[in-house]
Every structure is written in structure tokens, then in C-alpha cells.
Design a protein around this motif. Structure first.
Motif, PDB file in Angstrom:
ATOM      1  N   LEU A 383       0.829  -1.194   0.000  1.00 29.33           N
ATOM      2  CA  LEU A 383       0.000   0.000   0.000  1.00 29.33           C
ATOM      3  C   LEU A 383       0.872   1.255   0.000  1.00 29.33           C
ATOM      4  O   LEU A 383       1.876   1.316   0.716  1.00 29.33           O
ATOM      5  CB  LEU A 383      -0.896   0.042   1.244  1.00 29.33           C
ATOM      6  CG  LEU A 383      -1.795  -1.159   1.523  1.00 29.33           C
ATOM      7  CD1 LEU A 383      -1.158  -2.067   2.563  1.00 29.33           C
ATOM      8  CD2 LEU A 383      -3.156  -0.707   2.011  1.00 29.33           C
ATOM      9  N   ASP A 384       0.481   2.235  -0.784  1.00 28.04           N
ATOM     10  CA  ASP A 384       1.101   3.549  -0.677  1.00 28.04           C
ATOM     11  C   ASP A 384       0.504   4.276   0.531  1.00 28.04           C
ATOM     12  O   ASP A 384      -0.705   4.166   0.800  1.00 28.04           O
ATOM     13  CB  ASP A 384       0.857   4.368  -1.935  1.00 28.04           C
ATOM     14  CG  ASP A 384       1.664   3.863  -3.137  1.00 28.04           C
ATOM     15  OD1 ASP A 384       2.603   3.061  -2.920  1.00 28.04           O
ATOM     16  OD2 ASP A 384       1.356   4.261  -4.264  1.00 28.04           O
ATOM     17  N   ASP A 385       1.328   5.031   1.255  1.00 30.06           N
ATOM     18  CA  ASP A 385       0.888   5.764   2.440  1.00 30.06           C
ATOM     19  C   ASP A 385       0.685   7.235   2.111  1.00 30.06           C
ATOM     20  O   ASP A 385       1.431   7.813   1.300  1.00 30.06           O
ATOM     21  CB  ASP A 385       1.925   5.656   3.564  1.00 30.06           C
ATOM     22  CG  ASP A 385       2.076   4.236   4.089  1.00 30.06           C
ATOM     23  OD1 ASP A 385       1.126   3.447   3.945  1.00 30.06           O
ATOM     24  OD2 ASP A 385       3.149   3.934   4.654  1.00 30.06           O
ATOM     25  N   GLN A 386      -0.297   7.850   2.752  1.00 29.30           N
ATOM     26  CA  GLN A 386      -0.497   9.290   2.650  1.00 29.30           C
ATOM     27  C   GLN A 386      -0.441   9.913   4.047  1.00 29.30           C
ATOM     28  O   GLN A 386      -0.871   9.295   5.026  1.00 29.30           O
ATOM     29  CB  GLN A 386      -1.854   9.621   2.000  1.00 29.30           C
ATOM     30  CG  GLN A 386      -1.923   9.289   0.518  1.00 29.30           C
ATOM     31  CD  GLN A 386      -2.294   7.839   0.249  1.00 29.30           C
ATOM     32  OE1 GLN A 386      -3.254   7.337   0.838  1.00 29.30           O
ATOM     33  NE2 GLN A 386      -1.557   7.155  -0.620  1.00 29.30           N
ATOM     34  N   ILE A 395      -2.304   8.827   7.489  1.00 30.36           N
ATOM     35  CA  ILE A 395      -3.738   9.027   7.688  1.00 30.36           C
ATOM     36  C   ILE A 395      -4.521   8.437   6.514  1.00 30.36           C
ATOM     37  O   ILE A 395      -5.744   8.489   6.497  1.00 30.36           O
ATOM     38  CB  ILE A 395      -4.079  10.518   7.895  1.00 30.36           C
ATOM     39  CG1 ILE A 395      -3.481  11.387   6.789  1.00 30.36           C
ATOM     40  CG2 ILE A 395      -3.577  10.978   9.254  1.00 30.36           C
ATOM     41  CD1 ILE A 395      -4.293  11.504   5.567  1.00 30.36           C
ATOM     42  N   GLY A 396      -3.789   7.841   5.562  1.00 33.45           N
ATOM     43  CA  GLY A 396      -4.453   7.216   4.433  1.00 33.45           C
ATOM     44  C   GLY A 396      -3.569   6.208   3.735  1.00 33.45           C
ATOM     45  O   GLY A 396      -2.342   6.209   3.903  1.00 33.45           O
ATOM     46  N   HIS A 397      -4.207   5.326   2.967  1.00 30.69           N
ATOM     47  CA  HIS A 397      -3.504   4.308   2.182  1.00 30.69           C
ATOM     48  C   HIS A 397      -4.216   4.159   0.848  1.00 30.69           C
ATOM     49  O   HIS A 397      -5.417   4.468   0.724  1.00 30.69           O
ATOM     50  CB  HIS A 397      -3.497   2.953   2.895  1.00 30.69           C
ATOM     51  CG  HIS A 397      -2.979   3.005   4.297  1.00 30.69           C
ATOM     52  ND1 HIS A 397      -1.646   3.043   4.594  1.00 30.69           N
ATOM     53  CD2 HIS A 397      -3.640   3.025   5.491  1.00 30.69           C
ATOM     54  CE1 HIS A 397      -1.482   3.078   5.899  1.00 30.69           C
ATOM     55  NE2 HIS A 397      -2.685   3.056   6.466  1.00 30.69           N
ATOM     56  N   SER A 398      -3.499   3.656  -0.137  1.00 29.82           N
ATOM     57  CA  SER A 398      -4.112   3.441  -1.453  1.00 29.82           C
ATOM     58  C   SER A 398      -3.581   2.178  -2.105  1.00 29.82           C
ATOM     59  O   SER A 398      -2.476   1.720  -1.813  1.00 29.82           O
ATOM     60  CB  SER A 398      -3.866   4.655  -2.358  1.00 29.82           C
ATOM     61  OG  SER A 398      -2.479   4.893  -2.521  1.00 29.82           O
ATOM     62  N   LEU A 399      -4.408   1.611  -2.992  1.00 28.95           N
ATOM     63  CA  LEU A 399      -4.095   0.427  -3.781  1.00 28.95           C
ATOM     64  C   LEU A 399      -4.584   0.650  -5.212  1.00 28.95           C
ATOM     65  O   LEU A 399      -5.616   1.300  -5.404  1.00 28.95           O
ATOM     66  CB  LEU A 399      -4.790  -0.808  -3.202  1.00 28.95           C
ATOM     67  CG  LEU A 399      -4.195  -1.435  -1.949  1.00 28.95           C
ATOM     68  CD1 LEU A 399      -5.180  -2.433  -1.352  1.00 28.95           C
ATOM     69  CD2 LEU A 399      -2.882  -2.120  -2.274  1.00 28.95           C
ATOM     70  N   PRO A 400      -3.902   0.102  -6.216  1.00 32.39           N
ATOM     71  CA  PRO A 400      -2.608  -0.578  -6.113  1.00 32.39           C
ATOM     72  C   PRO A 400      -1.490   0.427  -5.877  1.00 32.39           C
ATOM     73  O   PRO A 400      -1.610   1.607  -6.206  1.00 32.39           O
ATOM     74  CB  PRO A 400      -2.466  -1.255  -7.473  1.00 32.39           C
ATOM     75  CG  PRO A 400      -3.235  -0.363  -8.406  1.00 32.39           C
ATOM     76  CD  PRO A 400      -4.397   0.151  -7.608  1.00 32.39           C
TER      77      PRO A 400
END
Length: 576
Positions: A383-386, A395-400
Motif C-alpha cells: 500500500l502507498d501511504d499518505q 492518515i491514508g492508504h491506497s491500492l494498487p
């Protein structure tokens, strides 16, 4: 070594047996050694090629109405007693002797034999291919699953299976597995809902009787998740078959204690404790020769000077030794920031532990949600972190992830090595990582499912339900079929919504409904009902909501999540 000699061909006559009922069936190929020590009751069936190895000492007795399948091997050197109306499946092996330890200089084959009897009580049933080891008693009416290796006694009417065999349930009691979820708060809701949806009998413990997960449970018990003895007592009272939690580090000690007390599947308790203790994590990973920032224990400002050079100077990180979720964590960039950082960290420190001084690692921040099975990664999601200004943790994550496929594969391989160093074997784990100079650096590892709606993020991304996966592994089952159902990937981002301060939540309901109706907005959830106090607090922030958005690309999903989260924050406020 002693000289080997033939045991004979095992041919026998009924008259040679110590006792033999009039209606015993011996199929072709049955062999019996030392028949003078073997007693067989009436109406007994002995299948093709069964081998009953009596011995010059002790006896082998088989009760009336018992059935022995083909290829059964019974070695009665230590004595075997099989009761009435017992089913013994094909190729079952009962062994009553073993070689003792005589030191490395003595071949195991030449070491002294040790004997212990096997007892199978009336009405029991032994599945195909089961191995029963010396000294075991199978209780009346017990059922042993095919292929089990039975190393200890099985209680009457228990259903046991596995290697080593463990009790799954008791006959006539229930069929659905009974699962204990430690924690009934918002971050455990996905796990509880999944357990209920799969038909599991669900036991939930939480200090708060009004925790949202308590109302969903089959059985809810008001016990603080830090009360380890209390949670174990609940587990034993309900005879649970599995224990899980999600996004709660304080619950992990109780989870591992229940796992150990009831011999359930899961990460070893010592591995869970190593992950909870960040100093122990550092030492284990460093000893394995893997990348981890220098981490040193301190308890007061006067100790920092001596340690500062070892961690590379400013900036450095001050953090509690055991807390998670960013609680008490600070990046110290100049001397004036040290005292405030210690003041933030020490309230989260466990008694006698102090806090940690850790080298600051730059580079790219990523997370990995991994599932371990038998010490290997069964599936992992990078996961990429934000981040948000003034907040240390993501405070956030994203996929892919926007990392290349090769980079993601390298990260996952490194995570498997981290897991091996920490002793992780069976279950989920959440990794906080930095990628710096083409190396993967471990910051922290939590031996449970991650928070920040990561389970929902993965489910939206590809259809894999990590809660269902964690439950299957906790029940000792392979989760492969759940991964096989993964659908086409969807770019998705999740983000927490935070407000400074504490208080009761007030929201503009009309604005929230309008946000939920927007294209690409999958979820806008609140962590507390309007009018009630927000209990999910990290430092100066109250986490009031969770946003989940989709888009054509990961980058677009992240931007949409940030926009929606900002609007949710604008539609909410904290009141005294």
C-alpha cells in the motif's frame, strides 16, 4: 548393534489366540504376531492386510462389535485396549513404544525402548490414516478426523483432528465453529460482521458494553481486552475454536494467551510479544542482518546525548516501546523539541519500559498487509501511504501501489524475511516500511490486521476479504480459496478524518448524505453516532470518520479521498 532376526510371517490360527469370539471375520492377508497375547471379542471385523503385532509382553484386546479397516497396524508392545463398538479406519496406526534419548553417540535405533499403553474406549471412531502415539487414551464416543496425529488424550465425545490433533468441538453440542473476537470497537466491526455472516458462533469481549460489535455477537461479555486472565477465562468457558482481533495492539497479549491456553492456530505468543515490543523487534531484525533503524531505550532527557551519535543525530524519532497507531510518536528536529517529545511519549510507556530513541529514516513510506501461513507469505498487499501535516503516522492508504511490479515483489520478499526473523507463522501482519536507497527498512510490525480501514480497502480493491482470511487461518484452515476469488483490481484510497480536540460529535447530516451520493465515493463512515463522544483519539486528534473512494488511477483515488475527507471534516465538529 544387536543382531536382527525375523519376527516370522504372522500366520496364525484362531486356536492360538488368547480369546476369539465365534463371529469374528478375518479377511485375506490378516497377520497376527504373538497371538497368545491377543484377545478378540465377538462380532469383530478385521480388514484385508491388517497387521496385529502382539508382543512377548503386554496384551492386545479388542471388544465386541468393533470394526478394523484394511491395512490397520497395531503394535501392542506397551499394551493396546480397544473397547466395544469402535470403528478403526483403514491404515490407522497405533504405536506403543518409542526409542528414548541416549545421546548423540548412540544411534537412535540402539537406544532403549520406552513403552506406554493406548486405550480406545467404547463407541469411539478413528478416521482413515490416523496415527496414535504411545500413552494416549481416546475417550468414549470420541471421533478422530482422518489423517490426525494424536499425541495426547482426547476427552469423551470430543471431535478432534489435525497434526497434532486438537479438539474442535464436542459431539451433540454444536457444528458451527465458535470464534472469540477480542475487542468490539469500530475497527473490529468488519471482523465481527464477517464471522457472523459466515455462520460462526461469535463471542466478543470488550470493556464497553455499548461497543458497536457487542450487539452483533452471539455472546457478548464485558471484559477489558487488557484483562488477559479474564479473556482466557471467557475463552475456556465458551470453549472457543479460534481467537482473533483487528487493529488493536492492546488486545494482542490476550489473543496470544488464549491461543496458547487452548492450543489454537495463530502466530506464536513469543512472536506476538516481540512485535509489540519495538526494542525486541529491532533486536530480532538486526540479529537477522536485515535493515532496521538503530533503536535505543531512554527514560529521560539526560540519556539522549550519549545515544544521539549512535542514531545519526537530528532528526530522530521518540516513541513508546509498545504503543501503536502513532500514539506518543514524535520526530525531533532540534534540541528544543526533545522535552515535549518525551512528555508526549512517556504517558504511553508501559511501567519500567521507558521510551525509545530511533534513527529517522527518510525515503518512501509504504505499508504491507501480509498473510502468513506455515511461516511463508500466502498473500501480501503493498500500500502507498499518505500523510497530513502535523500527523506522524499515515492518515491514508491506497491500492494498487504506484511502485513497479518488480519493486513490489522485492518488498514482499523482504517482508517475508522480516516475518521469519520475528517468528511469525500463521495469521495476518501489518508492516510499516520505508524504501531508502533500494533497500526495504522495517519501522514497525503489528501481528494483526491493520487499522485505517485497510481491510475494507483491500476488499474494494480486489474482492479479497482479509477478515475472512484471518478467520480461516485462526481455525487452522487454508485460505487459498478466498484468494482465488479475487476479481479485477480497482484503484482505491482510504483516509481517516480527524478533528483537533475531544468531545461529542455533531454533523451536518444533509451534507454527509450528499457526499455519500457522489460518484466514486464508496464509504463515508463515522466512528461515533452523532451526539456521542468520539473515543478514537490519537494525540490531539479525534478520529471522527473514514472515507473510501475509487477512481481510474490510484493517484486520482488519493486526491478524491483527500477532497472528500476535507469536506467531511468541514461538515463535522466536536462539542463539549
Amino acid at each position: 548393534m544387536r543382531q536382527f532376526r525375523s519376527h516370522g510371517d504372522g500366520r496364525f490360527s484362531r486356536a492360538q489366540l488368547a480369546a476369539c469370539g465365534p463371529h469374528v471375520v478375518f479377511e485375506e492377508g490378516v497377520r497376527i504376531w504373538h497371538p497368545e497375547t491377543v484377545s478378540i471379542g465377538d462380532n469383530v471385523y478385521v480388514g484385508h492386510d491388517a497387521m496385529l503385532k502382539g508382543y512377548h509382553q503386554n496384551t492386545l484386546s479388542i471388544g465386541d462389535d468393533t470394526w478394523l479397516g484394511q491395512g490397520v497396524f497395531l503394535h501392542s508392545a506397551g499394551g493396546i485396549r480397544i473397547g466395544r463398538a469402535v470403528g478403526v479406519g483403514p491404515f490407522v496406526r497405533m504405536l506403543t513404544s518409542t526409542h528414548g534419548e541416549a545421546g548423540r553417540d548412540v544411534p537412535i535405533l540402539a537406544s532403549p525402548l520406552q513403552f506406554a499403553p493406548i486405550v480406545v474406549e467404547d463407541d469411539a471412531d478413528i478416521g482413515v490414516g490416523t496415527i496414535i502415539l504411545p500413552g494416549v487414551t481416546i475417550g468414549r464416543g470420541a471421533q478422530i478426523g482422518a489423517g490426525a496425529v494424536v499425541t495426547r488424550d482426547v476427552p469423551p465425545y470430543a471431535v478432534a483432528a489435525g497434526n497434532p490433533a486438537r479438539v474442535l468441538r464436542y459431539r451433540g453440542e454444536r457444528v458451527a465453529p465458535r470464534v472469540l473476537v477480542v475487542g468490539g470497537g469500530p475497527f473490529q466491526l468488519s471482523m465481527i460482521r464477517t464471522a457472523v455472516a459466515q455462520g460462526f458462533e461469535t463471542v466478543v469481549v470488550d470493556r464497553a458494553t455499548d461497543a458497536p460489535g457487542m450487539a452483533l455477537a452471539t455472546h457478548s461479555v464485558a471484559v477489558d481486552t487488557t484483562n488477559v486472565a479474564g479473556v482466557v477465562e471467557v475463552a475456556n468457558r465458551f470453549r472457543v475454536d479460534a481467537v482473533v482481533t483487528a487493529a488493536s495492539d492492546v488486545a494482542l497479549t490476550a489473543v496470544s494467551a488464549v491461543s496458547a491456553a487452548r492450543e489454537l492456530a495463530g502466530h506464536p505468543p513469543e512472536a506476538v510479544l516481540t512485535c509489540r515490543d519495538k526494542l525486541a523487534t529491532y533486536r530480532a531484525v538486526k540479529a537477522a542482518g536485515l535493515a532496521v533503524p538503530v533503536t535505543l531505550p531512554v527514560s529521560r532527557a539526560s540519556e539522549v546525548g550519549a545515544a544521539l551519535t549512535l542514531v545519526g543525530g537530528y532528526p530522530f524519532v521518540i516513541k513508546p516501546r509498545s504503543a501503536a497507531g502513532g500514539r506518543g510518536v514524535s520526530i525531533v528536529r532540534e534540541p528544543d523539541g526533545l522535552e515535549p517529545a518525551l512528555e508526549r511519549a512517556l504517558p504511553h510507556a508501559m511501567p519500567g519500559q521507558g521510551v525509545l530513541l530511533q534513527a529517522h529514516v527518510g525515503g518512501r513510506s509504504v505499508g504491507v498487509e501480509a498473510v502468513f501461513r506455515h511461516g511463508r507469505i500466502a498473500r501480501a498487499f503493498v500500500l502507498d501511504d499518505q500523510y497530513q501535516d502535523a500527523v506522524v503516522s499515515p492518515i491514508g492508504h491506497s491500492l494498487p501501489s504506484t511502485l513497479s511490479a518488480a519493486e513490489q515483489a522485492r518488498v514482499v520478499a523482504d517482508v517475508e524475511r522480516f516475518g521469519l526473523a520475528l517468528g511469525l507463522t500463521d495469521g495476518p501482519a501489518n508492516f510499516d516500511l520505508r524504501i531508502e536507497d533500494d533497500r526495504t527498512v522495517l519501522i514497525e510490525c503489528n501481528a494483526r490486521l491493520g487499522g485505517s480501514a485497510i481491510t475494507e480497502l483491500v476488499r474494494t480493491h480486489c474482492g479479497v476479504d482479509l477478515s475472512a482470511v484471518a478467520l480461516q487461518i485462526a481455525l487452522g484452515r487454508a485460505p487459498d480459496a478466498l484468494f482465488a476469488d479475487a476479481r479485477r483490481v480497482t484503484p482505491v484510497a482510504g483516509r481517516l478524518v480527524g478533528l483537533r480536540g475531544r468531545g461529542r460529535l455533531a454533523v451536518d447530516a444533509e451534507r454527509l448524505e450528499a457526499l455519500r451520493a457522489r460518484p466514486g465515493v464508496e464509504r463515508v463512515d463515522l466512528t461515533a453516532p452523532p451526539g456521542e463522544a468520539v473515543t478514537m483519539v490519537v494525540e490531539r486528534w479525534s478520529i471522527v470518520g473514514v472515507v473510501l473512494t475509487t477512481a481510474e488511477t490510484s493517484e486520482a483515488a488519493v486526491a478524491r479521498a483527500a477532497e472528500v475527507a476535507a469536506e467531511v471534516a468541514a461538515a463535522a465538529r466536536l462539542e463539549p
